[in-house]
Design a protein around this motif. Structure first.
Motif, PDB file in Angstrom:
ATOM      1  N   PHE A 351       0.844  -1.198   0.000  1.00  0.00           N
ATOM      2  CA  PHE A 351       0.000   0.000   0.000  1.00  0.00           C
ATOM      3  C   PHE A 351       0.877   1.244   0.000  1.00  0.00           C
ATOM      4  O   PHE A 351       2.086   1.190   0.236  1.00  0.00           O
ATOM      5  CB  PHE A 351      -0.949   0.000   1.202  1.00  0.00           C
ATOM      6  CG  PHE A 351      -0.280  -0.251   2.522  1.00  0.00           C
ATOM      7  CD1 PHE A 351       0.387   0.766   3.204  1.00  0.00           C
ATOM      8  CD2 PHE A 351      -0.308  -1.515   3.104  1.00  0.00           C
ATOM      9  CE1 PHE A 351       0.997   0.536   4.425  1.00  0.00           C
ATOM     10  CE2 PHE A 351       0.300  -1.758   4.321  1.00  0.00           C
ATOM     11  CZ  PHE A 351       0.958  -0.721   4.987  1.00  0.00           C
ATOM     12  N   GLY A 352       0.260   2.376  -0.274  1.00  0.00           N
ATOM     13  CA  GLY A 352       0.991   3.626  -0.380  1.00  0.00           C
ATOM     14  C   GLY A 352       1.189   4.303   0.956  1.00  0.00           C
ATOM     15  O   GLY A 352       0.548   3.971   1.958  1.00  0.00           O
ATOM     16  N   GLY A 353       2.113   5.266   0.970  1.00  0.00           N
ATOM     17  CA  GLY A 353       2.354   6.021   2.189  1.00  0.00           C
ATOM     18  C   GLY A 353       3.477   7.019   1.995  1.00  0.00           C
ATOM     19  O   GLY A 353       4.034   7.151   0.896  1.00  0.00           O
ATOM     20  N   PHE A 354       3.789   7.747   3.046  1.00  0.00           N
ATOM     21  CA  PHE A 354       4.864   8.735   3.009  1.00  0.00           C
ATOM     22  C   PHE A 354       5.789   8.523   4.203  1.00  0.00           C
ATOM     23  O   PHE A 354       5.350   8.155   5.305  1.00  0.00           O
ATOM     24  CB  PHE A 354       4.295  10.158   3.043  1.00  0.00           C
ATOM     25  CG  PHE A 354       3.548  10.535   1.806  1.00  0.00           C
ATOM     26  CD1 PHE A 354       4.204  11.121   0.728  1.00  0.00           C
ATOM     27  CD2 PHE A 354       2.184  10.304   1.700  1.00  0.00           C
ATOM     28  CE1 PHE A 354       3.521  11.460  -0.417  1.00  0.00           C
ATOM     29  CE2 PHE A 354       1.488  10.638   0.558  1.00  0.00           C
ATOM     30  CZ  PHE A 354       2.153  11.225  -0.512  1.00  0.00           C
ATOM     31  N   LEU A 355       7.075   8.774   3.991  1.00  0.00           N
ATOM     32  CA  LEU A 355       8.102   8.646   5.022  1.00  0.00           C
ATOM     33  C   LEU A 355       8.785   9.990   5.223  1.00  0.00           C
ATOM     34  O   LEU A 355       8.796  10.841   4.325  1.00  0.00           O
ATOM     35  CB  LEU A 355       9.144   7.611   4.605  1.00  0.00           C
ATOM     36  CG  LEU A 355       8.624   6.234   4.172  1.00  0.00           C
ATOM     37  CD1 LEU A 355       9.746   5.435   3.520  1.00  0.00           C
ATOM     38  CD2 LEU A 355       8.040   5.488   5.362  1.00  0.00           C
ATOM     39  N   ASN A 356       9.371  10.158   6.399  1.00  0.00           N
ATOM     40  CA  ASN A 356      10.119  11.392   6.704  1.00  0.00           C
ATOM     41  C   ASN A 356       9.254  12.639   6.578  1.00  0.00           C
ATOM     42  O   ASN A 356       9.708  13.679   6.088  1.00  0.00           O
ATOM     43  CB  ASN A 356      11.360  11.519   5.805  1.00  0.00           C
ATOM     44  CG  ASN A 356      12.355  10.411   6.043  1.00  0.00           C
ATOM     45  OD1 ASN A 356      12.265   9.685   7.032  1.00  0.00           O
ATOM     46  ND2 ASN A 356      13.313  10.275   5.142  1.00  0.00           N
ATOM     47  N   VAL A 357       8.022  12.545   7.004  1.00  0.00           N
ATOM     48  CA  VAL A 357       7.110  13.694   6.986  1.00  0.00           C
ATOM     49  C   VAL A 357       7.212  14.421   8.326  1.00  0.00           C
ATOM     50  O   VAL A 357       7.094  13.808   9.394  1.00  0.00           O
ATOM     51  CB  VAL A 357       5.656  13.248   6.730  1.00  0.00           C
ATOM     52  CG1 VAL A 357       4.706  14.436   6.826  1.00  0.00           C
ATOM     53  CG2 VAL A 357       5.541  12.576   5.373  1.00  0.00           C
ATOM     54  N   GLY A 358       7.470  15.716   8.270  1.00  0.00           N
ATOM     55  CA  GLY A 358       7.560  16.523   9.480  1.00  0.00           C
ATOM     56  C   GLY A 358       6.686  17.751   9.401  1.00  0.00           C
ATOM     57  O   GLY A 358       5.965  17.955   8.410  1.00  0.00           O
ATOM     58  N   LEU A 359       6.748  18.594  10.420  1.00  0.00           N
ATOM     59  CA  LEU A 359       5.894  19.789  10.455  1.00  0.00           C
ATOM     60  C   LEU A 359       6.237  20.781   9.353  1.00  0.00           C
ATOM     61  O   LEU A 359       5.413  21.627   8.996  1.00  0.00           O
ATOM     62  CB  LEU A 359       6.005  20.460  11.827  1.00  0.00           C
ATOM     63  CG  LEU A 359       5.465  19.642  13.012  1.00  0.00           C
ATOM     64  CD1 LEU A 359       5.695  20.398  14.312  1.00  0.00           C
ATOM     65  CD2 LEU A 359       3.982  19.350  12.823  1.00  0.00           C
TER      66      LEU A 359
END
Length: 487
Positions: A351-359
Motif C-alpha cells: 500500500f501507499g504512504g509517506f516517510l520522513n514527513v515533518g511539520l
C-alpha cells in the motif's frame, strides 16, 4: 490511404485519422469512467466502449466526407486484460470486469503453488491483473453467466465483434491472459485446465498486425463508414505504444507513464533464463516479443495528489509548486503502491504512504515525492530487465506524465539514461496502431520503413549527474522500507 487508429484506454478513447505518411488529420476523443461498486471491485458498462468507438467512427467519417476524403481502413488497439462475457449475439451479460479489479485475489493465492508451472508456459506470474484469473472467478462465483457466455472477450475482442461480426483476438491479448502458450501462441490445454476455462469460451487467436475482419453493413449504416473496409488488430495498447516509439530491434526500450507505468524492451525470442520477476509477452510486431515490467499506479498518483494534498488541484499550480521543490523533496519519500505493487513481485498487499514527513513538509514536497517514487520504481524495474538483456541504448518515453518536463528530467536523472520524447506524435499508442496497419495493408514493407517515413520531433532529456546521489539515497531508503513492510 487514410487510416483511422482507435485507441481504447482506461478513462478515454480517441480516434486519430492518419494519412499515408503518418500525419494526423483529425482527432476525436471521448471520455468515460470506471466505477467502483465495492471493495476491490472495478467495473464499467461495455456500452461505454461501444458508443465511444461508434461516435469516433461517425465523427471521423463525417469529417472526411465534408472534405471529399475517405476513411480507408481502421486499426484498433486497447487496454489488454479487462473481460466482457457476451452471448452468441454479442450482447454483454454483465458489466466489464476491469484490469484494476482485484476480486480474484483469493484465486491468485490458491494457485500460488502452481506458479512455476504457469510461468514456464506463459512468461508471466499469476496476478490479479491478467484476464485468466478473472475468468476463473466468473466461472466459480457467477456460474450462470459463465454458462450463458458464448465468448469471454477482452475490450478489443468486443469492439472487433461490434465492427466486423467476428469473434477474434490477437496474440498480444492472449499473452496477457495466462491461458496462451507464449512459444506456440495457441490456447494451451494445460493452462485451460489449471484455470478451469473452456477453450470454446475464447476467441480465435490471430497474429497482431493482420486484417482481423471488415466493417459490416450494419456498422456502416450506424457510423457512416464504408462497408467492407478492413480492420487491423494492431495489438494491445502498451505493445502499440512500443511500436510507435520505434521498438523494432534489440537495444530499444519505451517507458509509458499513464494511469499505470509500463516499461517494455524489444527482444527477438523468449530468453532461456527467464525468471518470474519480469513479464514476457507477444509484441505488436508479428513473431517478436517484449520484456515488460509495470507499476499499477502512476499518473493516478499525481491526480490523487491534486485532489488530496492541499490547494494543488489546478494542474498549472501543482506543476509550478513541484518545480520549486529541490531534488529529494526536502527528505520526504513516498511509497507509490496505492493499488499494490506490480513487477517484480506482484504484491497486491502493498500500500501507499509517506516517510520522513515533518511539520515543515509541504503538499508540494509530498507531490514531488510521489513523482520521484515513480521514477525510483522505474529504475528498480530497469535493473530487473537488465538481468535478461543488454541495457537499452535508446529509451523512448510517452504517456500523460511526460507532458510535464520536470517529470521527464527527474526520470532521466534517477535512471541515469537519456529520455527521448517524440513531440510530433504525442499519441504514441495510436501512432503505433497506424504503423501496424500501414504495414499490414502494404503501404510499407516493414515497421522500420514506416517509422522512417513519418515526421518526428524528438526532445531529449539528458541526465544531470549532480542529482543522482540524492536520488540514489532516497531510492535505497524507499526500497528498504518496502522490504520491511511488505516482504
Amino acid at each position: 490511404m487514410n487510416i483511422l487508429a482507435i485507441d481504447i484506454g482506461t478513462s478515454s478513447a480517441r480516434g486519430i485519422l492518419y494519412d499515408g505518411e503518418g500525419r494526423s488529420q483529425f482527432i476525436h476523443p471521448v471520455t468515460y469512467s470506471v466505477y467502483f461498486p465495492g471493495e476491490n471491485l472495478v467495473e464499467q458498462d461495455p456500452g461505454d466502449f461501444d458508443s465511444a468507438v461508434a461516435e469516433i467512427c461517425a465523427a471521423t467519417a463525417a469529417w472526411a466526407k465534408d472534405r471529399g476524403q475517405t476513411v480507408d481502413a481502421l486499426s484498433l488497439t486497447a487496454q489488454r486484460s479487462s473481460i466482457i462475457p457476451v452471448n452468441k449475439q454479442g450482447e454483454p451479460l454483465r458489466p466489464a470486469i476491469m484490469w484494476q479489479d482485484k476480486r480474484n485475489e483469493g484465486i491468485v493465492a490458491a494457485l500460488g503453488p502452481r506458479e512455476k508451472e504457469i510461468y514456464a508456459l506463459t512468461g508471466a506470474r499469476i496476478n490479479t491483473v491478467f484476464s485468466g484469473t478473472k475468468m476463473t472467478w466468473l466461472r466459480r462465483e457467477e456460474p450462470e453467466i459463465y454458462e450463458k457466455a458464448y465468448k469471454i472477450c477482452t475490450i478489443a475482442d468486443y469492439l472487433t465483434l461490434k465492427i466486423t461480426g467476428q469473434f477474434r483476438t490477437d496474440h498480444t491479448y492472449g499473452s496477457r491472459s495466462l491461458l496462451m502458450n507464449l512459444k506456440t501462441r495457441q490456447w494451451d490445454r494445460q493452462l485451460l485446465d489449471i484455470f478451469q476455462v473452456d477453450n470454446e469460451k475464447l476467441c480465435e487467436l490471430v497474429s497482431p498486425g493482420t486484417v482481423i475482419g471488415t466493417v459490416t453493413e450494419d456498422y456502416a449504416r450506424r457510423t457512416g463508414l464504408g462497408a467492407g473496409i478492413p480492420l487491423v488488430s494492431a495489438g494491445g495498447d502498451q505493445q502499440c505504444a512500443a511500436l510507435g516509439h520505434g521498438l523494432c530491434r534489440p537495444g530499444t526500450m519505451e517507458i509509458t507513464t499513464g494511469t499505470g507505468a509500463y516499461m517494455l524492451q524489444f527482444i527477438d525470442r523468449v530468453p532461456e533464463n527467464l525468471g518470474t520477476d519480469v513479464i514476457c509477452g507477444a509484441h505488436s510486431l508479428p513473431g517478436k516479443y517484449v520484456l515488460e515490467t509495470s507499476m499499477l499506479t502512476c499518473a493516478a498518483l499525481y491526480n490523487w495528489a491534486g485532489r488530496t494534498l492541499g490547494d494543488c488541484e489546478d494542474l498549472a499550480t501543482r506543476n509550478a509548486a513541484v518545480e520549486a521543490v529541490p531534488p529529494g523533496s526536502n527528505g520526504c519519500i513516498a511509497l507509490p503502491y496505492f493499488q499494490g505493487r506490480g513487477t517484480p513481485d506482484w504484491n497486491a498487499g502493498a500500500f501507499g504512504g509517506f516517510l520522513n514527513v515533518g511539520l515543515r513538509t509541504t503538499p508540494a514536497d509530498m507531490t514531488r515525492a510521489l513523482l520521484e517514487s515513480i521514477c525510483y520504481e522505474i529504475r528498480n524495474n530497469l535493473d530487473v530487465l537488465e538481468r535478461y538483456t543488454a541495457p537499452a541504448h535508446r529509451v523512448y518515453v510517452g504517456g500523460g506524465l511526460t507532458k510535464f518536463d520536470t517529470f521527464c528530467q527527474i526520470e532521466a536523472d534517477v535512471t541515469g539514461l537519456p529520455m527521448t520524447r517524440n513531440r510530433a506524435h504525442a499519441e504514441q499508442t495510436s501512432f503505433g496502431a497506424w504503423v501496424s496497419a500501414a504495414v499490414a495493408l502494404g503501404l510499407y514493407g516493414s515497421a522500420e520503413e514506416a517509422l522512417k517515413k513519418a515526421v518526428t520531433d524528438p526532445k531529449v532529456y539528458v541526465p544531470d549527474g549532480a542529482h543522482r546521489p540524492v536520488y540514489e539515497k532516497q531510492r535505497e531508503i524507499m526500497n528498504g522500507y518496502y522490504g520491511k513492510l511488505f516482504l
